[in-house]
Design a protein around this motif. Structure first.
Motif, short mmCIF file in Angstrom:
data_model
loop_
_atom_site.label_atom_id
_atom_site.label_comp_id
_atom_site.label_asym_id
_atom_site.label_seq_id
_atom_site.Cartn_x
_atom_site.Cartn_y
_atom_site.Cartn_z
N UNK A 19 0.81 -1.21 0.00
CA UNK A 19 0.00 0.00 0.00
C UNK A 19 0.85 1.26 0.00
N UNK A 20 1.98 1.21 0.65
CA UNK A 20 2.85 2.39 0.73
C UNK A 20 4.14 2.20 -0.05
N UNK A 21 4.18 1.16 -0.91
CA UNK A 21 5.39 0.89 -1.66
C UNK A 21 6.55 0.46 -0.80
N UNK A 22 6.25 -0.17 0.32
CA UNK A 22 7.28 -0.51 1.29
C UNK A 22 7.80 -1.93 1.15
N UNK A 23 7.33 -2.66 0.15
CA UNK A 23 7.84 -4.02 -0.08
C UNK A 23 8.71 -4.04 -1.33
N UNK A 24 9.88 -4.65 -1.20
CA UNK A 24 10.83 -4.76 -2.30
C UNK A 24 10.54 -6.05 -3.07
N UNK A 25 10.13 -5.92 -4.34
CA UNK A 25 9.77 -7.07 -5.16
C UNK A 25 10.99 -7.61 -5.89
N UNK A 26 11.24 -8.89 -5.74
CA UNK A 26 12.31 -9.57 -6.48
C UNK A 26 11.89 -11.03 -6.64
N UNK A 27 11.32 -11.36 -7.79
CA UNK A 27 10.75 -12.69 -8.01
C UNK A 27 11.01 -13.12 -9.45
N UNK A 28 10.92 -14.44 -9.69
CA UNK A 28 11.21 -14.90 -11.05
C UNK A 28 10.48 -16.21 -11.35
N UNK A 56 9.43 -15.74 3.67
CA UNK A 56 9.05 -15.07 4.93
C UNK A 56 8.01 -13.99 4.62
N UNK A 57 6.74 -14.29 4.82
CA UNK A 57 5.70 -13.30 4.49
C UNK A 57 5.69 -12.08 5.39
N UNK A 58 6.48 -12.11 6.47
CA UNK A 58 6.45 -11.01 7.44
C UNK A 58 7.57 -10.00 7.23
N UNK A 59 8.49 -10.26 6.28
CA UNK A 59 9.56 -9.28 6.06
C UNK A 59 9.15 -8.29 4.98
#
Length: 203
Positions: A19-28, A56-59
């Protein structure tokens, strides 16, 4: 063209989410198919697919590969490779909001041996044996199935009859010998079966 063929796909997702852009996406997603053309009408293919999950869904890291309304040919029971696939079922959809608990944001690792033969101009037969598991185990804090990842071994069969250029008749079946995670998701350790028949019109 030759008797051996191969195809590969590699897709990377990066950026920010939340929601606040606070998660860093890195997936493949990594996909590899290697096969051989046995005859003009028959081929055998070894298939491998790995889709990253979130350990880890909480990080603050989002490592689960996301797909929106995507069809993936990885069997009939869990995913979309047949007539009975009436819902959007992928490894993850909209950051896990539409996936059942157990598959949510856990990715996928699967390998398959698939054979296909064009019996004649109208009849086609395809079959596969496939092993499936999630790329990441379910959380050990999950009350229903802590630390599980095995979905099981699936057998698939597809038959099609091309009645004419506009109409194809199809008969498809599958059975799943469930792994520990699937048994707990289904609350049943029996073999799961699926049978579908239908028609495909083209204009």
């Amino acid at each position: 063209d030759g008797p051996v063929f191969a195809e590969a796909d590699l897709i990377y997702q990066g950026g920010d989410a939340g929601e606040n852009g606070d998660k860093d996406v890195s997936a493949y997603l990594a996909n590899l198919n290697i096969g051989t053309q046995i005859t003009d009408r028959a081929k055998l293919t070894l298939k491998g697919l790995y889709v990253s999950g979130d350990d880890d869904p909480n990080d603050d890291d989002q490592e689960a590969f996301q797909s929106i309304d995507a069809d993936v040919a990885v069997g009939q029971i869990f995913f979309k490779d047949g007539l009975a696939a009436g819902l959007d079922r992928f490894v993850d959809d909209m950051f896990g909001t539409t996936m059942p608990d157990g598959l949510r944001n856990n990715g996928l690792a699967t390998g398959a041996l698939e054979g296909e033969i064009q019996l004649d101009a109208k009849n086609n037969l395809r079959g596969a044996v496939r092993y499936l598991q999630t790329a990441e185990e379910t959380s050990k804090q999950n009350v229903d199935y802590p630390g599980e990842d095995e979905l099981g071994t699936e057998l698939d069969l597809w038959y099609s009859y091309k009645y004419n250029q506009n109409l194809t008749l199809k008969l498809e079946s599958a059975c799943l010998f469930p792994g520990d995670l699937a048994e707990k998701m289904f609350e049943d350790d029996n073999t799961a079966y699926q049978l579908a028949t239908g028609m495909v019109f083209s204009f």
